[in-house]
Motif scaffolding. Structure first.
Motif, PDB file in Angstrom:
ATOM      1  N   LEU A  73     -60.896  19.235   1.291  1.00 33.46           N
ATOM      2  CA  LEU A  73     -60.945  17.780   1.460  1.00 33.46           C
ATOM      3  C   LEU A  73     -60.565  17.052   0.174  1.00 33.46           C
ATOM      4  O   LEU A  73     -59.862  16.044   0.213  1.00 33.46           O
ATOM      5  N   LEU A  74     -61.006  17.573  -0.961  1.00 36.73           N
ATOM      6  CA  LEU A  74     -60.666  16.956  -2.244  1.00 36.73           C
ATOM      7  C   LEU A  74     -59.176  17.116  -2.579  1.00 36.73           C
ATOM      8  O   LEU A  74     -58.561  16.237  -3.174  1.00 36.73           O
ATOM      9  N   ALA A  75     -58.624  18.231  -2.180  1.00 38.81           N
ATOM     10  CA  ALA A  75     -57.234  18.538  -2.528  1.00 38.81           C
ATOM     11  C   ALA A  75     -56.243  18.043  -1.484  1.00 38.81           C
ATOM     12  O   ALA A  75     -55.053  18.292  -1.605  1.00 38.81           O
ATOM     13  N   ASN A  76     -56.728  17.359  -0.496  1.00 39.92           N
ATOM     14  CA  ASN A  76     -55.869  16.964   0.610  1.00 39.92           C
ATOM     15  C   ASN A  76     -54.912  15.839   0.200  1.00 39.92           C
ATOM     16  O   ASN A  76     -54.761  14.846   0.888  1.00 39.92           O
ATOM     17  N   ARG A  77     -54.288  16.044  -0.924  1.00 45.68           N
ATOM     18  CA  ARG A  77     -53.189  15.206  -1.398  1.00 45.68           C
ATOM     19  C   ARG A  77     -51.990  16.123  -1.532  1.00 45.68           C
ATOM     20  O   ARG A  77     -52.128  17.303  -1.816  1.00 45.68           O
ATOM     21  N   HIS A  78     -50.841  15.605  -1.338  1.00 44.11           N
ATOM     22  CA  HIS A  78     -49.641  16.439  -1.305  1.00 44.11           C
ATOM     23  C   HIS A  78     -49.500  17.316  -2.557  1.00 44.11           C
ATOM     24  O   HIS A  78     -49.203  18.503  -2.467  1.00 44.11           O
ATOM     25  N   ALA A  79     -49.744  16.764  -3.724  1.00 38.51           N
ATOM     26  CA  ALA A  79     -49.525  17.510  -4.959  1.00 38.51           C
ATOM     27  C   ALA A  79     -50.620  18.530  -5.250  1.00 38.51           C
ATOM     28  O   ALA A  79     -50.392  19.498  -5.957  1.00 38.51           O
ATOM     29  N   SER A  80     -51.816  18.341  -4.712  1.00 36.82           N
ATOM     30  CA  SER A  80     -52.933  19.222  -5.051  1.00 36.82           C
ATOM     31  C   SER A  80     -53.182  20.331  -4.048  1.00 36.82           C
ATOM     32  O   SER A  80     -53.819  21.324  -4.371  1.00 36.82           O
ATOM     33  N   LEU A  81     -52.734  20.177  -2.825  1.00 32.75           N
ATOM     34  CA  LEU A  81     -53.023  21.162  -1.787  1.00 32.75           C
ATOM     35  C   LEU A  81     -52.140  22.392  -1.973  1.00 32.75           C
ATOM     36  O   LEU A  81     -50.923  22.314  -1.913  1.00 32.75           O
ATOM     37  N   THR A  82     -52.786  23.526  -2.217  1.00 35.64           N
ATOM     38  CA  THR A  82     -52.051  24.779  -2.396  1.00 35.64           C
ATOM     39  C   THR A  82     -52.283  25.677  -1.185  1.00 35.64           C
ATOM     40  O   THR A  82     -53.182  25.444  -0.388  1.00 35.64           O
ATOM     41  N   THR A  83     -51.481  26.719  -1.079  1.00 35.45           N
ATOM     42  CA  THR A  83     -51.664  27.655   0.034  1.00 35.45           C
ATOM     43  C   THR A  83     -53.001  28.392  -0.085  1.00 35.45           C
ATOM     44  O   THR A  83     -53.614  28.728   0.930  1.00 35.45           O
ATOM     45  N   THR A  84     -53.453  28.636  -1.305  1.00 36.90           N
ATOM     46  CA  THR A  84     -54.738  29.301  -1.500  1.00 36.90           C
ATOM     47  C   THR A  84     -55.876  28.425  -0.982  1.00 36.90           C
ATOM     48  O   THR A  84     -56.765  28.906  -0.271  1.00 36.90           O
ATOM     49  N   ILE A  85     -55.844  27.148  -1.318  1.00 36.42           N
ATOM     50  CA  ILE A  85     -56.891  26.227  -0.848  1.00 36.42           C
ATOM     51  C   ILE A  85     -56.854  26.134   0.668  1.00 36.42           C
ATOM     52  O   ILE A  85     -57.896  26.191   1.332  1.00 36.42           O
ATOM     53  N   GLU A  86     -55.657  26.027   1.225  1.00 41.18           N
ATOM     54  CA  GLU A  86     -55.529  25.917   2.683  1.00 41.18           C
ATOM     55  C   GLU A  86     -55.971  27.196   3.390  1.00 41.18           C
ATOM     56  O   GLU A  86     -56.648  27.144   4.411  1.00 41.18           O
ATOM     57  N   GLU A  87     -55.654  28.349   2.825  1.00 39.37           N
ATOM     58  CA  GLU A  87     -56.055  29.628   3.429  1.00 39.37           C
ATOM     59  C   GLU A  87     -57.569  29.804   3.371  1.00 39.37           C
ATOM     60  O   GLU A  87     -58.188  30.256   4.340  1.00 39.37           O
ATOM     61  N   ARG A  88     -58.186  29.456   2.256  1.00 41.14           N
ATOM     62  CA  ARG A  88     -59.647  29.560   2.161  1.00 41.14           C
ATOM     63  C   ARG A  88     -60.334  28.608   3.136  1.00 41.14           C
ATOM     64  O   ARG A  88     -61.385  28.933   3.693  1.00 41.14           O
ATOM     65  N   TYR A  89     -59.746  27.431   3.342  1.00 40.59           N
ATOM     66  CA  TYR A  89     -60.291  26.496   4.324  1.00 40.59           C
ATOM     67  C   TYR A  89     -60.227  27.109   5.724  1.00 40.59           C
ATOM     68  O   TYR A  89     -61.203  27.081   6.471  1.00 40.59           O
ATOM     69  N   ARG A  90     -59.098  27.672   6.075  1.00 40.53           N
ATOM     70  CA  ARG A  90     -58.952  28.297   7.404  1.00 40.53           C
ATOM     71  C   ARG A  90     -59.927  29.458   7.582  1.00 40.53           C
ATOM     72  O   ARG A  90     -60.491  29.643   8.661  1.00 40.53           O
ATOM     73  N   GLN A  91     -60.112  30.256   6.540  1.00 41.86           N
ATOM     74  CA  GLN A  91     -61.067  31.357   6.614  1.00 41.86           C
ATOM     75  C   GLN A  91     -62.490  30.838   6.810  1.00 41.86           C
ATOM     76  O   GLN A  91     -63.275  31.418   7.573  1.00 41.86           O
ATOM     77  N   ALA A  92     -62.832  29.744   6.149  1.00 40.20           N
ATOM     78  CA  ALA A  92     -64.168  29.155   6.308  1.00 40.20           C
ATOM     79  C   ALA A  92     -64.380  28.671   7.733  1.00 40.20           C
ATOM     80  O   ALA A  92     -65.418  28.941   8.343  1.00 40.20           O
ATOM     81  N   VAL A  93     -63.384  27.993   8.292  1.00 39.75           N
ATOM     82  CA  VAL A  93     -63.498  27.490   9.663  1.00 39.75           C
ATOM     83  C   VAL A  93     -63.553  28.651  10.652  1.00 39.75           C
ATOM     84  O   VAL A  93     -64.327  28.620  11.615  1.00 39.75           O
ATOM     85  N   ASP A  94     -62.775  29.689  10.421  1.00 35.03           N
ATOM     86  CA  ASP A  94     -62.821  30.867  11.297  1.00 35.03           C
ATOM     87  C   ASP A  94     -64.208  31.515  11.279  1.00 35.03           C
ATOM     88  O   ASP A  94     -64.722  31.922  12.327  1.00 35.03           O
ATOM     89  N   LEU A  95     -64.803  31.627  10.099  1.00 40.40           N
ATOM     90  CA  LEU A  95     -66.160  32.183  10.009  1.00 40.40           C
ATOM     91  C   LEU A  95     -67.148  31.318  10.790  1.00 40.40           C
ATOM     92  O   LEU A  95     -67.983  31.832  11.534  1.00 40.40           O
ATOM     93  N   LEU A  96     -67.045  30.014  10.632  1.00 44.51           N
ATOM     94  CA  LEU A  96     -67.952  29.110  11.344  1.00 44.51           C
ATOM     95  C   LEU A  96     -67.776  29.217  12.854  1.00 44.51           C
ATOM     96  O   LEU A  96     -68.752  29.179  13.603  1.00 44.51           O
ATOM     97  N   LYS A  97     -66.554  29.390  13.307  1.00 41.59           N
ATOM     98  CA  LYS A  97     -66.310  29.567  14.744  1.00 41.59           C
ATOM     99  C   LYS A  97     -66.939  30.868  15.240  1.00 41.59           C
ATOM    100  O   LYS A  97     -67.530  30.902  16.314  1.00 41.59           O
ATOM    101  N   ARG A  98     -66.808  31.945  14.451  1.00 41.26           N
ATOM    102  CA  ARG A  98     -67.412  33.219  14.835  1.00 41.26           C
ATOM    103  C   ARG A  98     -68.937  33.118  14.877  1.00 41.26           C
ATOM    104  O   ARG A  98     -69.575  33.692  15.757  1.00 41.26           O
ATOM    105  N   ILE A  99     -69.520  32.381  13.940  1.00 41.20           N
ATOM    106  CA  ILE A  99     -70.969  32.188  13.946  1.00 41.20           C
ATOM    107  C   ILE A  99     -71.385  31.412  15.187  1.00 41.20           C
ATOM    108  O   ILE A  99     -72.350  31.771  15.862  1.00 41.20           O
ATOM    109  N   ALA A 100     -70.645  30.359  15.514  1.00 41.77           N
ATOM    110  CA  ALA A 100     -70.971  29.544  16.687  1.00 41.77           C
ATOM    111  C   ALA A 100     -70.862  30.344  17.979  1.00 41.77           C
ATOM    112  O   ALA A 100     -71.629  30.139  18.915  1.00 41.77           O
TER     113      ALA A 100
END
Length: 138
Positions: A73-100
């Motif tokens: 959310l903090l990096a959600n600016r064009h210059a700051s958003l990296t693939t690493t940040i985006e991949e870690r975000y997706r992994q976090a959401v995937d974990l939360l979906k599996r928990i749910a």
């Protein structure tokens, strides 16, 4: 309930990470607090499908997803958003979906459904209506 704090971000991503990530005209304390609040709300949205909220204690498994969602959310600016940040975000959401979905847990006792004093540790329960038709006894 906040699942992580600024020190957790600094521990996982490095001490200078936030200074590099945020623009100079943004108050870091406010930005981080807001991002962590949004991350905690997103986590609660997933957990509410399976758990009664607020949780009694903070499961350690939720710190990293909270941090990674907040950083996204903090990096959600064009210059700051990296693939690493985006991949870690997706992994976090995937974990939360599996928990749910009950495919992963919080590392503690999972919720049990209690029916007539008997608990189902798997969380599964079966219900039916009263019989409408039956066999006639001669």
């Amino acid at each position: 309930m906040a699942y992580a704090g600024k020190t957790d971000i600094e521990t996982i991503w490095g001490a200078d990470f936030l200074a590099d990530l945020l623009p100079e005209d943004v108050d870091p304390a406010d930005a981080v607090a807001t991002a962590l609040a949004f991350a905690s709300a997103e986590i609660d949205a997933h957990l509410s499908a399976r758990y009664e909220l607020p949780l009694a204690d903070l499961p350690q498994i939720l710190i990293a997803p909270a941090v990674n969602i907040a950083v996204y959310l903090l990096a959600n600016r064009h210059a700051s958003l990296t693939t690493t940040i985006e991949e870690r975000y997706r992994q976090a959401v995937d974990l939360l979906k599996r928990i749910a979905e009950g495919k992963a847990g919080l590392g503690r006792s999972e919720p049990a459904i209690v029916i007539d004093g008997a608990a189902s540790e798997s969380g599964a329960a079966f219900f039916s209506e009263a019989r409408l038709f039956g066999r006639r006894q001669p």
